[in-house]
Design an enzyme around this catalytic site. Structure first.
Site, PDB file in Angstrom:
ATOM      1  N   GLU A   1       0.819  -1.207   0.000  1.00 21.36           N
ATOM      2  CA  GLU A   1       0.000   0.000   0.000  1.00 21.36           C
ATOM      3  C   GLU A   1       0.860   1.268   0.000  1.00 21.36           C
ATOM      4  OE1 GLU A   1      -3.851  -1.570   2.535  1.00 21.36           O
ATOM      5  OE2 GLU A   1      -2.270  -0.494   3.608  1.00 21.36           O
TER       6      GLU A   1
ATOM      7  N   ASP B   1      -8.146  -4.831  10.256  1.00 24.48           N
ATOM      8  CA  ASP B   1      -7.750  -3.643   9.508  1.00 24.48           C
ATOM      9  C   ASP B   1      -7.728  -3.842   8.006  1.00 24.48           C
ATOM     10  OD1 ASP B   1      -5.639  -5.289   9.300  1.00 24.48           O
ATOM     11  OD2 ASP B   1      -4.147  -3.889  10.047  1.00 24.48           O
TER      12      ASP B   1
END
Lengths: 351, 351
Positions: free
Chosen positions: B63, B234
């Site tokens: 990410e 998450d």
């Protein structure tokens, strides 16, 4: 390159990048880079094509350009700040990273200002090999800034261009460009106008830093058979070519959804036909089909080109050309990050 | 920090980050980081809130998490590869960059594996200051991996937690955690079950590495007045809390559009009420309003927290804690990148 330990990341500084380029040779570097670009364009369909993530501000833009082929992941950080030049700063500075998709670990961190200049030129030359007339030998370069010489040597090395016509609204830029290319054996003419520059040119490269919609090249200047290499128009609101000229040309682009927004074709309806270049390389679409045709490579730069460049650099690297960065925490037990921190405490008082 | 030359970028290695943390002191570092986090949460509205740019693969995700306050730009590169642990690699490794929005030039490159562990813990503790009962002193930590000790010391340093109850499906993780915290003066109990762990706890931190929808914590385990600090759930498809428990709690999140996808509340309808934490800090929404209320901080991590951490590190840096990276090409004349390359040619034959 041989694999260093997992917790260190090979880092190629600007200085080492320049040493690497000279060790390989600029022309050979461009040719090698071109081969990697061709390989990746031919397998274009396997890549992630995420739009670049742009953060716009009053002075410019900061972008992250990631992509992945499923095995490797690459991204480039690049800014575009036209006003920087007035303060002696680069308008564009870049660095990039290559990582292993399987583990997520970075494998290479490198400067990419120099590398982007080379990959942009190599991409332009690759496109021209499919889109310019095979006998093209004369190139006009309009806009003689930081990218101009790279374009010139890529077209000389990869297409056999031997005559160069330079024009810039600032003549000192053209003089700088001609001086830098002095020993390349090119026949170079510095021109007083765009019209003079493009007259007789087989390939016309526009690479100005103009920020607004400009008409650097108008329809009446361009004769039959020309290949236009449009490099400078690369963001929303920034174009270089007259709309009428676009309508006469067969248009080739990198990634259509991005070029519709950033390229010259932002001036045209969203369904106006344009061919993605990778299809030409893959044999799925024709490139130039006749000597009289006007072709346009409406180039804005795409993440896959940076990926090819990162991949090429990684494969050329030997330890002489990188430093090792202690970028990744590597505890003996992955669950024991805190223990690693505690064991790093100074032996006296400290924490 | 004093400004180095524009073409070099200060780089904080893992080793230097650990030295910096010890020089400041871990508790003082967490407190300082907490103050920066508070400042940025209070001015939440000025930030860019681009979704993180995720590249998913079979083994995990890479990410890029950028944000900007209009003056500074920051981004973090972070991977999440659960299977890495089996090969002795970190499941999460990260680095980050801070840049000047005005010029686009990078100002700081730093490791962020260690720094993220601290910012996550500091963010949890900050949330708990507004959401836990003021008299909360007993914390249960379910999942005793890499983040557990950081959570413990942040809650000890910033909230005065003095009793710790640890549970992990792998008891060696709890033992590691207890051993690492040995000198912190905490009353620590290693538990045999989640039920035993949460009994009597004022604050329940869930921070497991479970990848599926798991029920780490079920409704019947949690009594009135508890604050749940949900850190481990998450990403899409990864949750830790039973749905019925969510329905009993008042829910606080970082950035709602992201938490709807990645947080515990992905189990709830898209319009289920939840409060963005910044509103509590800014005085626009209440935090805890009664002693019997169950509060939940459904934390997934957001780019602004990394931005605060980057900003904090930059402000603490002295030359003893960074190296200078030659990351940015800096020609004397910005238009003369090629000349810079040519002048770097080896003086003998070379290129």
């Amino acid at each position: 390159m041989s694999a260093p330990a997992r917790n260190v990341v090979p880092f190629v500084s600007v200085d080492n990048m320049m040493r690497l380029i000279h060790a390989i040779g600029v022309d050979a570097f461009l040719a090698g880079l071109g081969a990697y670009l061709e390989e990746d364009f031919r397998r274009w369909e396997v890549f992630d094509k995420t739009p670049r993530l742009a953060s716009h501000s009053r002075n410019g833009v900061i972008e992250l350009m990631p992509t992945s082929d499923g095995t490797l992941y690459g991204f480039k950080y690049v800014n575009g700040h036209p006003r920087n030049a007035a303060q002696g700063l680069q308008t564009v500075a870049a660095f990039g990273l290559l990582a292993d998709v399987g583990s997520g670990y970075p494998m290479l961190l490198t400067e990419m200002t120099m590398l982007t200049a080379l990959r942009t030129a190599a991409t332009s030359a690759m496109a021209a090999r499919y889109l310019a007339r095979p006998d093209a030998r004369v190139m006009a370069i309009i806009g003689n800034g930081a990218q101009a010489e790279f374009q010139a040597i890529a077209f000389q090395a990869l297409l056999g261009v031997d005559r160069l016509r330079l024009y810039d609204i600032d003549r000192t830029a053209s003089i700088k460009c001609a001086r830098n290319l002095d020993e390349r054996g090119l026949d170079i003419m510095i021109c007083d106008s765009t019209q003079q520059c493009v007259t007789g040119a087989d390939i016309i490269t526009t690479v100005t830093a103009s920020k607004q919609r400009a008409v650097i090249l108008s329809d009446n200047m361009v004769g039959a058979g020309a290949h236009i290499n449009g490099v400078g128009g690369d963001c929303p609101g920034k174009t270089e070519l007259q709309r009428e000229l676009l309508l006469r040309a067969d248009i080739f682009v990198e990634h259509l959804p991005q070029t519709r927004i950033e390229g010259e074709i932002q001036q045209l309806p969203a369904d106006y036909p344009a061919t993605e270049l990778w299809r030409v390389l893959a044999g799925a679409a024709p490139g130039r089909t006749s000597a009289g045709q006007i072709t346009l490579f409406d180039s804005v730069g795409f993440a896959i080109e940076d990926f090819s460049a990162l991949r090429y650099v990684r494969d050329q690297l030997t330890p002489a050309f990188y430093e090792e960065l202690d970028l990744l925490a590597d505890p003996d037990d992955p669950r024991d990050l805190f223990g690693m921190l505690m064991r790093a405490a100074p032996t006296a008082a400290g924490a």
